[in-house]
Design a protein around this motif. Structure first.
Motif, PDB file in Angstrom:
ATOM      1  N   LEU A  30       4.562  15.143  -0.176  1.00  0.00           N
ATOM      2  CA  LEU A  30       4.402  13.511  -0.556  1.00  0.00           C
ATOM      3  C   LEU A  30       5.815  12.970  -0.236  1.00  0.00           C
ATOM      4  CD1 LEU A  30       2.880  13.881  -3.774  1.00  0.00           C
ATOM      5  CD2 LEU A  30       1.666  13.694  -1.870  1.00  0.00           C
ATOM      6  N   THR A  31       5.694  11.537   0.069  1.00  0.00           N
ATOM      7  CA  THR A  31       6.981  10.734   0.038  1.00  0.00           C
ATOM      8  C   THR A  31       6.313   9.549  -0.762  1.00  0.00           C
ATOM      9  OG1 THR A  31       7.174  11.390   2.420  1.00  0.00           O
ATOM     10  CG2 THR A  31       8.675   9.712   1.553  1.00  0.00           C
ATOM     11  N   LEU A  32       6.728   9.350  -2.052  1.00  0.00           N
ATOM     12  CA  LEU A  32       6.229   8.460  -2.770  1.00  0.00           C
ATOM     13  C   LEU A  32       7.204   7.583  -3.536  1.00  0.00           C
ATOM     14  CD1 LEU A  32       3.010  10.274  -4.153  1.00  0.00           C
ATOM     15  CD2 LEU A  32       3.033   8.693  -2.207  1.00  0.00           C
ATOM     16  N   ASP A  33       7.167   6.488  -4.003  1.00  0.00           N
ATOM     17  CA  ASP A  33       8.189   5.840  -4.589  1.00  0.00           C
ATOM     18  C   ASP A  33       7.750   5.014  -5.853  1.00  0.00           C
ATOM     19  OD1 ASP A  33      10.673   4.209  -5.183  1.00  0.00           O
ATOM     20  OD2 ASP A  33      10.704   3.758  -3.069  1.00  0.00           O
ATOM     21  N   LEU A  34       8.239   5.242  -6.847  1.00  0.00           N
ATOM     22  CA  LEU A  34       7.987   4.657  -8.139  1.00  0.00           C
ATOM     23  C   LEU A  34       9.360   3.842  -8.699  1.00  0.00           C
ATOM     24  CD1 LEU A  34       5.763   7.025 -10.329  1.00  0.00           C
ATOM     25  CD2 LEU A  34       4.840   5.134  -9.056  1.00  0.00           C
ATOM     26  N   THR A  35      10.230   3.644  -7.936  1.00  0.00           N
ATOM     27  CA  THR A  35      11.611   3.296  -8.201  1.00  0.00           C
ATOM     28  C   THR A  35      11.715   1.885  -8.770  1.00  0.00           C
ATOM     29  OG1 THR A  35      12.245   2.873  -5.953  1.00  0.00           O
ATOM     30  CG2 THR A  35      12.903   4.883  -7.136  1.00  0.00           C
ATOM     31  N   ARG A  36      11.074   0.963  -7.784  1.00  0.00           N
ATOM     32  CA  ARG A  36      11.699  -0.725  -8.282  1.00  0.00           C
ATOM     33  C   ARG A  36      10.355  -1.447  -8.448  1.00  0.00           C
ATOM     34  NH1 ARG A  36      16.900  -0.513  -9.350  1.00  0.00           N
ATOM     35  NH2 ARG A  36      16.144  -2.328 -10.592  1.00  0.00           N
ATOM     36  N   GLY A  37      10.574  -2.380  -9.239  1.00  0.00           N
ATOM     37  CA  GLY A  37       9.674  -3.409  -9.552  1.00  0.00           C
ATOM     38  C   GLY A  37       9.169  -4.357  -8.392  1.00  0.00           C
ATOM     39  N   LYS A  38       8.746  -4.001  -7.331  1.00  0.00           N
ATOM     40  CA  LYS A  38       8.547  -4.852  -6.363  1.00  0.00           C
ATOM     41  C   LYS A  38       6.957  -5.424  -6.267  1.00  0.00           C
ATOM     42  CE  LYS A  38      10.128  -2.747  -2.724  1.00  0.00           C
ATOM     43  NZ  LYS A  38      10.620  -2.544  -1.213  1.00  0.00           N
ATOM     44  N   PRO A  39       6.842  -6.577  -5.962  1.00  0.00           N
ATOM     45  CA  PRO A  39       5.248  -6.858  -5.825  1.00  0.00           C
ATOM     46  C   PRO A  39       4.738  -6.183  -4.520  1.00  0.00           C
ATOM     47  CG  PRO A  39       6.764  -8.788  -5.691  1.00  0.00           C
ATOM     48  CD  PRO A  39       7.755  -7.695  -5.849  1.00  0.00           C
ATOM     49  N   SER A  40       3.611  -5.939  -4.627  1.00  0.00           N
ATOM     50  CA  SER A  40       2.980  -5.153  -3.491  1.00  0.00           C
ATOM     51  C   SER A  40       2.515  -6.177  -2.330  1.00  0.00           C
ATOM     52  CB  SER A  40       1.865  -4.505  -3.962  1.00  0.00           C
ATOM     53  OG  SER A  40       0.752  -5.368  -4.435  1.00  0.00           O
ATOM     54  N   PRO A  41       2.298  -5.858  -1.359  1.00  0.00           N
ATOM     55  CA  PRO A  41       1.838  -6.662  -0.183  1.00  0.00           C
ATOM     56  C   PRO A  41       0.728  -7.521  -0.568  1.00  0.00           C
ATOM     57  CG  PRO A  41       2.455  -4.576   0.928  1.00  0.00           C
ATOM     58  CD  PRO A  41       2.470  -4.213  -0.679  1.00  0.00           C
ATOM     59  N   GLN A  43      -0.040  -8.576  -3.435  1.00  0.00           N
ATOM     60  CA  GLN A  43       0.405  -9.665  -4.389  1.00  0.00           C
ATOM     61  C   GLN A  43       1.157 -10.790  -3.515  1.00  0.00           C
ATOM     62  OE1 GLN A  43       2.182  -6.584  -7.287  1.00  0.00           O
ATOM     63  NE2 GLN A  43       2.136  -8.496  -8.515  1.00  0.00           N
ATOM     64  N   LEU A  44       1.967 -10.378  -2.291  1.00  0.00           N
ATOM     65  CA  LEU A  44       2.620 -11.304  -1.622  1.00  0.00           C
ATOM     66  C   LEU A  44       1.640 -12.264  -1.053  1.00  0.00           C
ATOM     67  CD1 LEU A  44       5.411  -9.078  -0.436  1.00  0.00           C
ATOM     68  CD2 LEU A  44       5.665 -10.700  -2.315  1.00  0.00           C
ATOM     69  N   ASP A  45       0.421 -11.427  -0.675  1.00  0.00           N
ATOM     70  CA  ASP A  45      -0.602 -12.482   0.282  1.00  0.00           C
ATOM     71  C   ASP A  45      -0.963 -13.578  -0.416  1.00  0.00           C
ATOM     72  OD1 ASP A  45      -0.235 -10.841   2.252  1.00  0.00           O
ATOM     73  OD2 ASP A  45      -2.033  -9.420   1.930  1.00  0.00           O
ATOM     74  N   LEU A  46      -0.899 -13.542  -1.857  1.00  0.00           N
ATOM     75  CA  LEU A  46      -1.409 -14.260  -2.629  1.00  0.00           C
ATOM     76  C   LEU A  46      -0.770 -15.778  -2.303  1.00  0.00           C
ATOM     77  CD1 LEU A  46      -1.795 -12.797  -6.304  1.00  0.00           C
ATOM     78  CD2 LEU A  46      -3.633 -13.185  -4.688  1.00  0.00           C
ATOM     79  N   SER A  47       0.329 -15.844  -2.069  1.00  0.00           N
ATOM     80  CA  SER A  47       0.962 -16.853  -1.860  1.00  0.00           C
ATOM     81  C   SER A  47       1.359 -17.203  -0.319  1.00  0.00           C
ATOM     82  CB  SER A  47       2.423 -16.696  -2.487  1.00  0.00           C
ATOM     83  OG  SER A  47       2.556 -16.709  -3.734  1.00  0.00           O
ATOM     84  N   ALA A  48       0.458 -16.683   0.394  1.00  0.00           N
ATOM     85  CA  ALA A  48       0.503 -17.141   2.007  1.00  0.00           C
ATOM     86  C   ALA A  48       0.528 -18.414   2.309  1.00  0.00           C
ATOM     87  CB  ALA A  48      -0.865 -16.191   2.853  1.00  0.00           C
ATOM     88  N   GLY A  49       0.067 -19.216   1.387  1.00  0.00           N
ATOM     89  CA  GLY A  49      -0.171 -20.779   1.580  1.00  0.00           C
ATOM     90  C   GLY A  49       1.233 -21.289   1.908  1.00  0.00           C
ATOM     91  N   LEU A  50       2.298 -20.629   1.037  1.00  0.00           N
ATOM     92  CA  LEU A  50       3.650 -21.125   1.247  1.00  0.00           C
ATOM     93  C   LEU A  50       4.416 -21.160   2.737  1.00  0.00           C
ATOM     94  CD1 LEU A  50       5.767 -19.310  -1.656  1.00  0.00           C
ATOM     95  CD2 LEU A  50       5.315 -21.606  -1.235  1.00  0.00           C
ATOM     96  N   LEU A  51       3.758 -20.099   3.447  1.00  0.00           N
ATOM     97  CA  LEU A  51       4.265 -20.143   4.579  1.00  0.00           C
ATOM     98  C   LEU A  51       4.038 -21.228   5.616  1.00  0.00           C
ATOM     99  CD1 LEU A  51       3.496 -16.254   5.445  1.00  0.00           C
ATOM    100  CD2 LEU A  51       5.648 -17.233   4.878  1.00  0.00           C
ATOM    101  N   THR A 252      10.687 -17.430  -9.585  1.00  0.00           N
ATOM    102  CA  THR A 252       9.460 -17.013  -9.088  1.00  0.00           C
ATOM    103  C   THR A 252       9.433 -15.907  -8.201  1.00  0.00           C
ATOM    104  OG1 THR A 252       9.702 -18.283  -7.089  1.00  0.00           O
ATOM    105  CG2 THR A 252       8.913 -19.752  -8.673  1.00  0.00           C
ATOM    106  N   SER A 253      10.243 -14.966  -8.441  1.00  0.00           N
ATOM    107  CA  SER A 253      10.354 -13.759  -7.659  1.00  0.00           C
ATOM    108  C   SER A 253       9.119 -13.099  -7.663  1.00  0.00           C
ATOM    109  CB  SER A 253      11.590 -13.073  -8.111  1.00  0.00           C
ATOM    110  OG  SER A 253      12.837 -13.593  -7.718  1.00  0.00           O
ATOM    111  N   LYS A 254       8.606 -12.998  -8.833  1.00  0.00           N
ATOM    112  CA  LYS A 254       7.360 -12.068  -9.067  1.00  0.00           C
ATOM    113  C   LYS A 254       6.147 -13.176  -9.280  1.00  0.00           C
ATOM    114  CE  LYS A 254       9.926  -8.105 -10.003  1.00  0.00           C
ATOM    115  NZ  LYS A 254      10.615  -7.316 -10.716  1.00  0.00           N
ATOM    116  N   ILE A 255       6.376 -14.478  -8.751  1.00  0.00           N
ATOM    117  CA  ILE A 255       5.256 -15.301  -8.839  1.00  0.00           C
ATOM    118  C   ILE A 255       4.724 -15.424  -7.243  1.00  0.00           C
ATOM    119  CG2 ILE A 255       4.516 -17.647  -9.585  1.00  0.00           C
ATOM    120  CD1 ILE A 255       6.736 -17.305 -11.691  1.00  0.00           C
ATOM    121  N   THR A 256       5.665 -15.904  -6.719  1.00  0.00           N
ATOM    122  CA  THR A 256       5.634 -16.260  -5.103  1.00  0.00           C
ATOM    123  C   THR A 256       5.966 -14.886  -4.414  1.00  0.00           C
ATOM    124  OG1 THR A 256       7.505 -17.642  -4.949  1.00  0.00           O
ATOM    125  CG2 THR A 256       5.182 -18.590  -5.425  1.00  0.00           C
ATOM    126  N   PHE A 257       7.288 -15.226  -3.813  1.00  0.00           N
ATOM    127  CA  PHE A 257       7.754 -14.243  -2.845  1.00  0.00           C
ATOM    128  C   PHE A 257       9.037 -13.854  -3.508  1.00  0.00           C
ATOM    129  CE2 PHE A 257       6.031 -16.659   1.378  1.00  0.00           C
ATOM    130  CZ  PHE A 257       4.863 -16.190   0.941  1.00  0.00           C
TER     131      PHE A 257
END
Ligand code: PMP
Length: 427
Positions: A30-41, A43-51, A252-257
């Motif tokens: 395996l190569t798996l990572d449970l280290t940092r509290g990053k939003p998943s892709p 979740q980031l897609d939810l704010s695609a409208g910002l782009l 908004t780091s874990k709200i938008t991007f």
């Protein structure tokens, strides 16, 4: 949390099973990572409208050309949205650039170099100490250590820091502040109660310039139907006669991007004026184009809650899966305890005392990256070597379940090995 009640034979059997499971885990490569509290892709897609915002309409509501220099306070229309969410008057809330961690860094640095409005001298002129409820956020502790501030550990309980321990420390005038993540704390998910917030606001401190670093990073990051409210520390401190005590941070780091959001700083009018006075040497103004697109995208406080409901739909199943694997794999052996957060980004796992470092090393050797043991404690030192922070947000569901299952195997292997080494169990 021991195997005391089990026979030695039973522990040996469990250990052999764990060894076999660990061999199988290793073979999976395996190569798996449970280290940092990053939003998943997702979740980031939810704010695609910002782009595609703000488009060519780059003027703020008051006509400001957001492309140009200036506007140190940030755009009013965005401050209004977060003033409502954070319970702080608009005039006492600034919108800044993408990282609230930078605001924490800057305000601490300004205090060290110049003192606060209530300081008899710059903090840096004498030894400075900060109260650090633990487990807590590793970057708070890293920053504090980096600035040469001594960290004093108190226990973080389910409703906030242990106040008796806090009271025992604030008689020292070198103790200038306390870190707190009031809602859905990193990593335990604890929520500071209104009573504790009020007590902290009114606390008698030897330092006239004692500060509460109130990092409300997860203010609206609920994992259930309940929209937990945060104690309104700015109002509580003002009522208690300590208006300049709180510095409130959010973003908004874990709200938008996570890398392109907007951060916020709240406090008394005097604290805000103090910050603006010093930050004026550092920047001519924040990224207002980003602030404008955020205001247009989020629309209002309810718009933020709607977006957070979208995050919850992605995140809650990952937390459920995490908790379910812990319950299924570790529950029957009474070998660990863990938090069941109602929001935020983490699950805090306590394994048997003295085994966390071993669990993390075993997991690493099997291709599962975990935050280093002790990371949630000042100086990276967990006195009981038992705490492991789990961040379920970023991996896919398939990766997450594989990683959690592997982690459970490592916990069982380390716990049974330790029990056998220490002669635990009835013969
Ligand atoms: N505070 C806490 C408690 C956090 O967990 C995080 C992110 N892990 C941050 C602050 C970072 O916030 P920002 O992205 O706004 O710098």
């Amino acid at each position: 949390m021991t195997f005391d009640a089990l026979s030695r034979d039973r522990i040996e059997t469990l250990h052999a099973e764990a060894e076999q499971a660990y061999r199988t885990l290793g073979e999976a490569g395996l190569t798996l990572d449970l280290t940092r509290g990053k939003p998943s892709p997702a979740q980031l897609d939810l704010s695609a409208g910002l782009l595609s915002l703000p488009g060519t309409d780059f003027r703020a509501a008051d006509g400001t050309d957001t492309r140009n220099y200036g506007g140190l306070t940030g755009l009013t229309e965005l401050r209004e949205i977060f003033a409502e969410l954070l319970g702080i008057p608009v005039a006492q809330l600034l919108a800044a650039d993408n990282a609230s961690l930078a605001l924490m860094h800057d305000t601490l640095t300004f205090a060290m170099l110049h003192g606060t409005p209530d300081s008899p001298a710059p903090w840096g002129a004498a030894p400075v100490k900060f109260i650090c409820p633990a487990p807590g956020y590793d970057r708070h502790f890293a920053l504090t250590e980096h600035l040469g501030i001594e960290m004093l550990v108190v226990d973080m309980l389910d409703d906030g820091p242990d106040l008796d321990q806090v009271r025992a420390l604030v008689g020292d005038p070198a103790v200038k502040g306390i870190w707190l993540v009031p809602t859905y704390a990193n990593p335990t998910g604890a929520v500071v109660s209104h009573e504790k917030a009020a007590a902290l606001a009114a606390l008698e401190t030897a330092a006239p310039d004692f500060r509460i670093y109130w990092d409300n990073a997860y203010a609206v990051h609920h994992l259930t139907d309940e929209r937990t409210t945060t104690a309104e520390i700015v109002g509580l401190c003002a009522s208690a006669g300590n208006p300049n005590r709180p510095l409130v941070f959010a973003s908004t780091s874990k709200i938008t991007f996570a890398g392109s959001g907007v951060s916020f700083l709240g406090g008394s009018p005097e604290t805000i004026a103090w910050y603006l006075r010093h930050v004026a040497f550092r920047t001519i103004g924040p990224d207002k184009v980003n602030q404008l697109r955020h205001a247009r995208f989020l629309q209002d406080a309810e718009g933020v809650h709607r977006l957070m409901d979208g995050h919850r739909a992605v995140l809650a199943p990952k937390f459920e899966a995490t908790l379910q694997i812990l319950a299924e794999r570790l529950g029957p052996h009474d070998v660990a305890t863990w938090t069941r957060p109602r929001g935020g980004y983490f699950v805090s796992l306590d394994v048997p005392d003295g085994t966390a470092t071993r669990v993390v090393a075993l997991a690493k050797a099997a291709g599962i990256s975990l935050t280093p043991a002790g990371a949630s404690f000042p100086y990276g030192r967990d006195p009981r070597d038992r705490n492991i922070r789990i961040a379920p947000s970023f991996p896919s569901m398939t990766d997450l379940t594989a990683a959690m299952d592997g982690l459970a195997t490592c916990v069982l292997l380390a716990a049974t090995a330790q029990a056998l080494e220490s002669g635990t169990g009835r013969s």
